[in-house]
Design a protein around this motif. Structure first.
Motif, PDB file in Angstrom:
ATOM      1  N   ASP A 100      -6.883  -5.553  -3.061  1.00 24.19           N
ATOM      2  CA  ASP A 100      -8.221  -5.045  -2.741  1.00 24.19           C
ATOM      3  C   ASP A 100      -8.424  -3.563  -3.046  1.00 24.19           C
ATOM      4  OD1 ASP A 100      -6.779  -3.739  -0.768  1.00 24.19           O
ATOM      5  OD2 ASP A 100      -8.022  -4.454   0.871  1.00 24.19           O
ATOM      6  N   GLY A 101      -7.543  -2.947  -3.780  1.00 30.97           N
ATOM      7  CA  GLY A 101      -7.659  -1.517  -4.066  1.00 30.97           C
ATOM      8  C   GLY A 101      -6.765  -0.683  -3.163  1.00 30.97           C
ATOM      9  N   ASN A 102      -6.647  -1.053  -1.897  1.00 35.30           N
ATOM     10  CA  ASN A 102      -5.723  -0.389  -0.979  1.00 35.30           C
ATOM     11  C   ASN A 102      -4.340  -1.027  -1.055  1.00 35.30           C
ATOM     12  OD1 ASN A 102      -7.595   1.466   0.165  1.00 35.30           O
ATOM     13  ND2 ASN A 102      -8.487  -0.251   1.290  1.00 35.30           N
ATOM     14  N   TYR A 103      -4.313  -2.342  -1.186  1.00 42.14           N
ATOM     15  CA  TYR A 103      -3.068  -3.097  -1.294  1.00 42.14           C
ATOM     16  C   TYR A 103      -3.049  -3.787  -2.645  1.00 42.14           C
ATOM     17  CZ  TYR A 103      -1.906  -2.430   3.614  1.00 42.14           C
ATOM     18  OH  TYR A 103      -1.574  -1.883   4.817  1.00 42.14           O
ATOM     19  N   GLN A 104      -1.966  -3.566  -3.409  1.00 38.36           N
ATOM     20  CA  GLN A 104      -1.813  -4.167  -4.721  1.00 38.36           C
ATOM     21  C   GLN A 104      -0.689  -5.197  -4.687  1.00 38.36           C
ATOM     22  OE1 GLN A 104      -1.962  -0.583  -4.556  1.00 38.36           O
ATOM     23  NE2 GLN A 104      -4.150  -0.855  -4.872  1.00 38.36           N
ATOM     24  N   SER A 131      -0.184   4.309   0.206  1.00 39.41           N
ATOM     25  CA  SER A 131      -0.701   5.286   1.172  1.00 39.41           C
ATOM     26  C   SER A 131      -0.261   4.955   2.592  1.00 39.41           C
ATOM     27  CB  SER A 131      -2.222   5.384   1.092  1.00 39.41           C
ATOM     28  OG  SER A 131      -2.815   4.150   1.437  1.00 39.41           O
ATOM     29  N   ALA A 132      -0.107   3.667   2.893  1.00 40.82           N
ATOM     30  CA  ALA A 132       0.337   3.274   4.230  1.00 40.82           C
ATOM     31  C   ALA A 132       1.832   2.953   4.255  1.00 40.82           C
ATOM     32  CB  ALA A 132      -0.447   2.053   4.705  1.00 40.82           C
ATOM     33  N   SER A 172       0.857  -1.182   0.000  1.00 45.96           N
ATOM     34  CA  SER A 172       0.000   0.000   0.000  1.00 45.96           C
ATOM     35  C   SER A 172       0.893   1.232   0.000  1.00 45.96           C
ATOM     36  CB  SER A 172      -0.901   0.026   1.233  1.00 45.96           C
ATOM     37  OG  SER A 172      -1.527   1.284   1.353  1.00 45.96           O
TER      38      SER A 172
END
Length: 186
Positions: free
Chosen positions: A168-172, A132-133, A130
């Protein structure tokens, strides 16, 4: 298992001798091995019909990162119930964590591999990221909620291509850090 680019190596193998020391690569300069969180477990595949792979995913909100284990860490704080048995495990068995890292049940899971159904245990390691994270995590079995798939299986043929879900969209998925290891059990 080893990442597809070879930078991150693990000594997972089938042998006539039980390994007692963990065998890992040094990392790549950005990520170094953490020996106390690493572990080795010798499994006698002739002692039962099922290889029950328990994947335990832990998370630290203060460090904002996940880590995954399928064998208990060398210091015992992070337990995973991976075993060989005459029965198929249906419930994941994990330790609670250590106060800094807590178990994430929805990302954890168990897969019972029927050792009589083929001559290869194909372990698929899928790494997700992710941005973002700024966080990675790994799956070897599909997460209990199904969002993060890993193609670990027993088959009559050795898998040569890793099989992973997209994320899942947050984690690729990070294909270069993912990999497959075919272990002959015949």
């Amino acid at each position: 298992m080893t990442s597809s680019d070879g930078r991150f190596a693990a000594g997972t193998n089938v042998s006539g001798t039980a390994d007692t020391q963990v065998s890992c690569g040094a990392g790549d300069g950005n990520y170094q091995l953490v020996p106390i969180l690493s572990g080795v477990k010798a499994l006698n595949l002739a002692s039962g019909r099922y290889l029950n792979v328990h994947q335990c995913v832990y998370y630290s909100p203060s460090a904002t990162n996940h880590f995954t284990t399928v064998v208990t860490s060398s210091d015992g704080r992070f337990a995973a119930g991976t075993n060989v048995s005459g029965t198929a495990d249906t419930q994941v068995s994990c330790g609670a964590g250590d106060g800094n890292y807590q178990l994430v049940p929805i990302l954890s899971g168990v897969k019972a591999l029927d050792l009589t159904s083929g001559s290869y245990v194909n372990l698929h390691q899928c790494v997700y990221y992710s941005s973002s994270a700024t966080d990675h995590f790994t799956t070897v079995v599909t997460s209990s909620d199904g969002r993060f798939a890993a193609g670990t299986n027993v088959s009559g043929t050795a898998d040569s291509q890793v099989s992973c879900g997209a994320g899942d969209g947050n984690y690729q998925l990070v294909p270069i850090l993912s990999g497959v290891k075919a272990l002959s059990v015949a």
